[in-house]
Design a protein around this motif. Structure first.
Motif, mmCIF file in Angstrom:
data_model
loop_
_atom_site.group_PDB
_atom_site.id
_atom_site.type_symbol
_atom_site.label_atom_id
_atom_site.label_comp_id
_atom_site.label_asym_id
_atom_site.label_seq_id
_atom_site.Cartn_x
_atom_site.Cartn_y
_atom_site.Cartn_z
ATOM 1 N N PHE A 76 0.830 -1.208 0.000
ATOM 2 C CA PHE A 76 0.000 0.000 0.000
ATOM 3 C C PHE A 76 0.862 1.255 0.000
ATOM 4 O O PHE A 76 0.641 2.175 -0.784
ATOM 5 C CB PHE A 76 -0.927 0.007 1.217
ATOM 6 C CG PHE A 76 -1.777 1.247 1.321
ATOM 7 C CD1 PHE A 76 -2.928 1.374 0.568
ATOM 8 C CD2 PHE A 76 -1.404 2.299 2.158
ATOM 9 C CE1 PHE A 76 -3.713 2.526 0.646
ATOM 10 C CE2 PHE A 76 -2.173 3.444 2.236
ATOM 11 C CZ PHE A 76 -3.330 3.560 1.475
ATOM 12 N N PHE A 77 1.861 1.303 0.887
ATOM 13 C CA PHE A 77 2.649 2.528 1.032
ATOM 14 C C PHE A 77 3.744 2.688 -0.019
ATOM 15 O O PHE A 77 4.225 3.804 -0.232
ATOM 16 C CB PHE A 77 3.263 2.582 2.432
ATOM 17 C CG PHE A 77 2.276 2.947 3.504
ATOM 18 C CD1 PHE A 77 1.768 4.232 3.592
ATOM 19 C CD2 PHE A 77 1.837 2.003 4.411
ATOM 20 C CE1 PHE A 77 0.850 4.577 4.571
ATOM 21 C CE2 PHE A 77 0.916 2.332 5.399
ATOM 22 C CZ PHE A 77 0.423 3.628 5.480
ATOM 23 N N LEU A 78 4.169 1.598 -0.671
ATOM 24 C CA LEU A 78 5.199 1.707 -1.694
ATOM 25 C C LEU A 78 4.649 1.684 -3.117
ATOM 26 O O LEU A 78 5.371 2.016 -4.056
ATOM 27 C CB LEU A 78 6.247 0.594 -1.539
ATOM 28 C CG LEU A 78 7.140 0.662 -0.304
ATOM 29 C CD1 LEU A 78 8.176 -0.459 -0.332
ATOM 30 C CD2 LEU A 78 7.841 2.010 -0.203
ATOM 31 N N CYS A 79 3.386 1.285 -3.270
ATOM 32 C CA CYS A 79 2.804 1.220 -4.622
ATOM 33 C C CYS A 79 1.432 1.890 -4.700
ATOM 34 O O CYS A 79 1.258 2.893 -5.387
ATOM 35 C CB CYS A 79 2.685 -0.246 -5.085
ATOM 36 S SG CYS A 79 4.244 -1.097 -5.298
ATOM 37 N N THR A 80 0.458 1.333 -3.990
ATOM 38 C CA THR A 80 -0.926 1.780 -4.130
ATOM 39 C C THR A 80 -1.072 3.272 -3.850
ATOM 40 O O THR A 80 -1.585 4.026 -4.687
ATOM 41 C CB THR A 80 -1.834 0.984 -3.179
ATOM 42 O OG1 THR A 80 -1.725 -0.416 -3.491
ATOM 43 C CG2 THR A 80 -3.284 1.424 -3.320
ATOM 44 N N ALA A 81 -0.636 3.720 -2.683
ATOM 45 C CA ALA A 81 -0.807 5.127 -2.306
ATOM 46 C C ALA A 81 0.042 6.075 -3.140
ATOM 47 O O ALA A 81 -0.491 7.027 -3.725
ATOM 48 C CB ALA A 81 -0.529 5.306 -0.818
ATOM 49 N N PRO A 82 1.368 5.875 -3.241
ATOM 50 C CA PRO A 82 2.172 6.870 -3.973
ATOM 51 C C PRO A 82 1.872 6.928 -5.464
ATOM 52 O O PRO A 82 1.811 8.017 -6.040
ATOM 53 C CB PRO A 82 3.618 6.425 -3.714
ATOM 54 C CG PRO A 82 3.528 4.992 -3.351
ATOM 55 C CD PRO A 82 2.233 4.835 -2.642
ATOM 56 N N PHE A 83 1.668 5.767 -6.104
ATOM 57 C CA PHE A 83 1.391 5.777 -7.543
ATOM 58 C C PHE A 83 0.088 6.522 -7.833
ATOM 59 O O PHE A 83 -0.013 7.278 -8.802
ATOM 60 C CB PHE A 83 1.302 4.357 -8.082
ATOM 61 C CG PHE A 83 2.612 3.605 -8.068
ATOM 62 C CD1 PHE A 83 3.789 4.226 -7.689
ATOM 63 C CD2 PHE A 83 2.665 2.264 -8.425
ATOM 64 C CE1 PHE A 83 5.001 3.540 -7.669
ATOM 65 C CE2 PHE A 83 3.869 1.572 -8.417
ATOM 66 C CZ PHE A 83 5.032 2.204 -8.037
ATOM 67 N N THR A 84 -0.923 6.311 -6.976
ATOM 68 C CA THR A 84 -2.202 6.992 -7.172
ATOM 69 C C THR A 84 -2.103 8.476 -6.835
ATOM 70 O O THR A 84 -2.619 9.331 -7.564
ATOM 71 C CB THR A 84 -3.297 6.335 -6.303
ATOM 72 O OG1 THR A 84 -3.375 4.940 -6.620
ATOM 73 C CG2 THR A 84 -4.655 6.981 -6.572
ATOM 74 N N LEU A 85 -1.407 8.802 -5.745
ATOM 75 C CA LEU A 85 -1.291 10.202 -5.335
ATOM 76 C C LEU A 85 -0.476 11.026 -6.323
ATOM 77 O O LEU A 85 -0.803 12.186 -6.597
ATOM 78 C CB LEU A 85 -0.669 10.280 -3.943
ATOM 79 C CG LEU A 85 -1.584 9.922 -2.769
ATOM 80 C CD1 LEU A 85 -0.786 9.784 -1.486
ATOM 81 C CD2 LEU A 85 -2.688 10.965 -2.611
ATOM 82 N N PHE A 86 0.592 10.447 -6.876
ATOM 83 C CA PHE A 86 1.361 11.177 -7.880
ATOM 84 C C PHE A 86 0.499 11.479 -9.106
ATOM 85 O O PHE A 86 0.529 12.596 -9.640
ATOM 86 C CB PHE A 86 2.603 10.383 -8.300
ATOM 87 C CG PHE A 86 3.790 10.600 -7.417
ATOM 88 C CD1 PHE A 86 4.269 11.880 -7.152
ATOM 89 C CD2 PHE A 86 4.445 9.523 -6.841
ATOM 90 C CE1 PHE A 86 5.364 12.084 -6.328
ATOM 91 C CE2 PHE A 86 5.549 9.714 -6.013
ATOM 92 C CZ PHE A 86 6.006 10.996 -5.766
ATOM 93 N N ALA A 87 -0.265 10.490 -9.561
ATOM 94 C CA ALA A 87 -1.133 10.710 -10.718
ATOM 95 C C ALA A 87 -2.222 11.733 -10.404
ATOM 96 O O ALA A 87 -2.535 12.604 -11.226
ATOM 97 C CB ALA A 87 -1.751 9.389 -11.169
ATOM 98 N N LEU A 88 -2.794 11.659 -9.202
ATOM 99 C CA LEU A 88 -3.794 12.644 -8.793
ATOM 100 C C LEU A 88 -3.184 14.034 -8.720
ATOM 101 O O LEU A 88 -3.767 15.025 -9.167
ATOM 102 C CB LEU A 88 -4.377 12.262 -7.431
ATOM 103 C CG LEU A 88 -5.563 11.311 -7.392
ATOM 104 C CD1 LEU A 88 -5.848 10.862 -5.963
ATOM 105 C CD2 LEU A 88 -6.797 11.956 -8.005
ATOM 106 N N GLY A 89 -1.997 14.117 -8.140
ATOM 107 C CA GLY A 89 -1.333 15.409 -8.020
ATOM 108 C C GLY A 89 -1.050 16.035 -9.372
ATOM 109 O O GLY A 89 -1.162 17.255 -9.542
#
Length: 324
Positions: A76-89
């Protein structure tokens, strides 16, 4: 399984270029895909590559039940959250600025390590690095400005993504390292865990009607001049090469040159992202952003210096205990 005959120095350069270009690839992907679609496709294609390499190398996924519980957290913290947050950002800020947000990863890792790892040594360079990194973020956000500062929500998402890596690596160090048999076992398990999480999140997001799409994988052009084909290709490259191949290459670099050299790619990733954003996408970077980035980069470099000092200090203490 690694490509024979390729020097680790070339793999190190490849990691810098591939991970530095990931923010440009996400920006291209956003022409036709939603952020959750990008992160899901990225992880699925990366998992396919890593699992294939694991199988060819006759490796195995972790078998312990507790290891898989920790892999869910790390995934979650190394893939799910950052990959999604970077794209959202990147729906609100430039790819160059998103890459700068990624530079807070070593700073966040040090802060979390200081809080949760008891046997960690705290050096002056590390503490100065954290302070410089914090000042750099403040300069980039420009709280004194009204018009020139970046979209704070978008930039905040990229900062949260960078900090998420710090949480993931700290959790791995504290809870998962003991279950690591080596090779691609843990990275493959991490990607499998994140794949399940993202498929579930994507399905729920679509079912709740937040997308307005006919199916979870339906594409919709945001800009008339965009291309669905190029968006899909960009994300597939991001997953297969930037997540799949990069995992194996990083392991090869660490084995050949050590962890310090292997993690030093972090310092140049935002440099590549800024250059590509400006030169390829024509993005504008303000003077204050560059000044803040210089502070963040200097902080990250100081932390790297502090890591070397702490490692040497720990080795001396260990040698002293052995002799005594």
């Amino acid at each position: 399984m690694s490509a024979p005959g390729i020097p680790w120095q070339l793999k190190w350069i490849g990691l810098v270029l591939i991970w530095g270009s990931s923010f440009l690839l996400m920006k291209v992907g956003l022409d036709a895909l939603a952020p959750l679609q990008i992160s899901t496709l990225r992880v699925l294609s990366g998992a396919l590559v890593v699992i294939t390499l694991l199988h060819l190398g006759r490796g195995r996924l972790p078998s312990q039940r507790r290891a898989w519980l920790h892999l869910q957290v790390v995934g979650f913290f190394l893939c799910t959250a950052p990959f999604t947050l970077f794209a959202l950002g990147e729906t609100r800020v430039s790819s160059a600025l998103a890459g700068i947000g990624n530079a807070v990863t070593p700073i966040a890792t040090v802060v979390l390590t200081m809080l949760f790892v008891r046997d960690e040594h705290y050096s002056l360079p590390r503490l100065l690095g954290v302070v410089l990194g914090f000042l750099g973020v403040v300069v980039i956000m420009q709280p004194w400005a009204v018009h020139e500062r970046p979209d704070l929500l978008g930039f905040g998402m990229t900062l949260a993504a960078g900090m998420s890596y710090g949480v993931g690596w700290t959790w791995h160090r504290v809870h998962l390292k003991r279950y690591d048999p080596g090779g691609l076992s843990i990275p493959a398990g991490q990607l499998v865990s994140a794949s399940g999480q993202l498929v579930l999140l994507l399905t729920v997001w679509w079912a709740l009607g937040g997308s307005g799409l006919a199916a979870p994988w339906s594409a919709r052009l945001v800009r008339p001049e965009g291309s669905v084909t190029w968006s899909l290709l960009a994300v597939l490259v991001l997953g297969a090469v930037g997540t799949g191949w990069a995992f194996t290459a990083q392991f090869d670099v660490v084995r050949a040159a050590g962890a310090t050299v292997g993690t030093s790619v972090t310092y140049l990733i935002p440099v590549v992202s800024v250059l590509l954003g400006v030169l390829v996408l024509g993005e504008h970077v303000t003077a204050w952003t560059l000044v803040g980035f210089a502070f963040v980069l200097a902080g990250a470099l100081l932390i790297g210096l502090g890591n070397r000092w702490a490692t040497a200090y720990g080795a001396r203490r260990g040698a002293g205990r052995t002799i005594g």
